[in-house]
Design a protein around this motif. Structure first.
Motif, PDB file in Angstrom:
ATOM      1  N   LEU A   1      30.893  42.401  44.451  1.00 19.55           N
ATOM      2  CA  LEU A   1      30.002  42.182  43.306  1.00 19.55           C
ATOM      3  C   LEU A   1      30.781  42.172  41.999  1.00 19.55           C
ATOM      4  CD1 LEU A   1      26.898  44.333  44.281  1.00 19.55           C
ATOM      5  CD2 LEU A   1      27.089  41.842  44.245  1.00 19.55           C
ATOM      6  N   LEU A   2      31.815  42.997  41.935  1.00 16.16           N
ATOM      7  CA  LEU A   2      32.623  43.018  40.718  1.00 16.16           C
ATOM      8  C   LEU A   2      33.404  41.715  40.553  1.00 16.16           C
ATOM      9  CD1 LEU A   2      33.894  46.708  40.787  1.00 16.16           C
ATOM     10  CD2 LEU A   2      32.110  45.723  39.352  1.00 16.16           C
TER      11      LEU A   2
ATOM     12  N   ALA B   1      42.188  40.150  35.324  1.00 18.35           N
ATOM     13  CA  ALA B   1      41.106  40.369  36.294  1.00 18.35           C
ATOM     14  C   ALA B   1      41.239  41.734  36.951  1.00 18.35           C
ATOM     15  CB  ALA B   1      41.129  39.270  37.355  1.00 18.35           C
ATOM     16  N   ARG B   2      42.460  42.114  37.330  1.00 21.75           N
ATOM     17  CA  ARG B   2      42.670  43.443  37.946  1.00 21.75           C
ATOM     18  C   ARG B   2      42.290  44.553  36.981  1.00 21.75           C
ATOM     19  NH1 ARG B   2      47.473  40.948  39.800  1.00 21.75           N
ATOM     20  NH2 ARG B   2      48.615  42.018  38.149  1.00 21.75           N
ATOM     21  N   GLU B   3      42.634  44.380  35.713  1.00 17.98           N
ATOM     22  CA  GLU B   3      42.285  45.393  34.709  1.00 17.98           C
ATOM     23  C   GLU B   3      40.773  45.512  34.550  1.00 17.98           C
ATOM     24  OE1 GLU B   3      44.237  47.716  33.191  1.00 17.98           O
ATOM     25  OE2 GLU B   3      45.656  46.929  34.656  1.00 17.98           O
ATOM     26  N   LEU B   4      40.091  44.383  34.478  1.00 24.10           N
ATOM     27  CA  LEU B   4      38.627  44.404  34.372  1.00 24.10           C
ATOM     28  C   LEU B   4      38.010  45.072  35.600  1.00 24.10           C
ATOM     29  CD1 LEU B   4      37.597  40.929  32.926  1.00 24.10           C
ATOM     30  CD2 LEU B   4      37.093  43.163  31.951  1.00 24.10           C
ATOM     31  N   LEU B   5      38.513  44.721  36.778  1.00 23.79           N
ATOM     32  CA  LEU B   5      37.992  45.331  38.005  1.00 23.79           C
ATOM     33  C   LEU B   5      38.247  46.833  38.016  1.00 23.79           C
ATOM     34  CD1 LEU B   5      39.078  42.616  40.598  1.00 23.79           C
ATOM     35  CD2 LEU B   5      36.760  43.090  39.788  1.00 23.79           C
TER      36      LEU B   5
ATOM     37  N   LEU C   1      35.314  49.528  38.217  1.00 22.22           N
ATOM     38  CA  LEU C   1      35.282  50.483  39.339  1.00 22.22           C
ATOM     39  C   LEU C   1      35.296  51.918  38.827  1.00 22.22           C
ATOM     40  CD1 LEU C   1      37.601  48.851  42.003  1.00 22.22           C
ATOM     41  CD2 LEU C   1      35.197  49.453  42.276  1.00 22.22           C
ATOM     42  N   ARG C   2      36.148  52.184  37.840  1.00 22.04           N
ATOM     43  CA  ARG C   2      36.225  53.530  37.274  1.00 22.04           C
ATOM     44  C   ARG C   2      34.878  53.929  36.671  1.00 22.04           C
ATOM     45  NH1 ARG C   2      41.198  53.201  34.322  1.00 22.04           N
ATOM     46  NH2 ARG C   2      42.415  53.608  36.166  1.00 22.04           N
ATOM     47  N   ARG C   3      34.278  53.005  35.925  1.00 23.86           N
ATOM     48  CA  ARG C   3      32.979  53.266  35.295  1.00 23.86           C
ATOM     49  C   ARG C   3      31.911  53.518  36.366  1.00 23.86           C
ATOM     50  NH1 ARG C   3      31.837  48.566  31.993  1.00 23.86           N
ATOM     51  NH2 ARG C   3      33.643  49.248  30.814  1.00 23.86           N
ATOM     52  N   SER C   4      31.919  52.713  37.437  1.00 22.80           N
ATOM     53  CA  SER C   4      30.941  52.879  38.520  1.00 22.80           C
ATOM     54  C   SER C   4      31.121  54.221  39.207  1.00 22.80           C
ATOM     55  CB  SER C   4      31.086  51.764  39.561  1.00 22.80           C
ATOM     56  OG  SER C   4      30.754  50.524  38.993  1.00 22.80           O
TER      57      SER C   4
END
Length: 163
Positions: free
Chosen positions: A103-104, A147-151, A155-158
């Motif tokens: 989903l991310l 993209a890796r940074e955004l993911l 993920l950290r926020r989730s």
């Protein structure tokens, strides 16, 4: 001419279909849907056969777009089901945010999503992703990094919001 065109298309199908369908399978987690997407990508290629310069790239980009459409459809269905169950008060407590990587990745802008799908899910080297997307290798590397940074942030926020 028609015979050689059909032979070339048949050889391309034999060479690329299994890998394309396998790549789609990893993205959609369903054999039937993966084969439908891979078949549709080949159908679209066949319709444009004489005007497509890079058939492999066309297939993967088309399949990536079809996968994205599939994910969107699943998300719409999930939201509709959530809305129905919430309105019916079947679930008194809200669902947790889904931190799944799929989903991310789906939520990434296309500029970042396509290189991620091609490099990490289709196992294509950066050089090949560069050729298929028409971007310089340095740009592909920068997009993959972004993209890796955004993911990572998502993920950290989730994970921080789960009890």
């Amino acid at each position: 001419m028609k015979r050689s065109r059909e032979k070339a298309a048949s050889e391309l199908f034999a060479a690329l279909y299994p890998r394309l369908a396998g790549w789609c399978r990893r993205l959609v987690d369903d054999d039937g849907t993966a084969h439908e997407i891979a078949s549709e990508a080949f159908t679209r290629l066949w319709a444009r056969w004489t005007s497509v310069e890079e058939p492999r790239g066309f297939l993967y980009v088309t399949a990536a777009n079809l996968v994205r459409d599939h994910w969107r459809k699943l998300e719409r269905e999930r939201l509709a089901l959530h809305r129905v169950t919430s309105e019916a008060a079947v679930r008194p407590h809200p669902e947790q945010a889904d931190p799944s990587v799929r989903l991310l990745v789906q939520s990434l802008p296309e500029r970042l999503r396509v290189p991620i799908l091609l490099h990490y899910y289709a196992d294509m080297p950066i050089r090949e992703v560069s050729a298929l997307t028409g971007r310089k290798e340095g740009t592909v590397k920068a997009d993959l990094h972004a993209a890796r940074e955004l993911l990572r942030v998502h993920l950290r926020r989730s994970l921080d919001h789960t009890p």
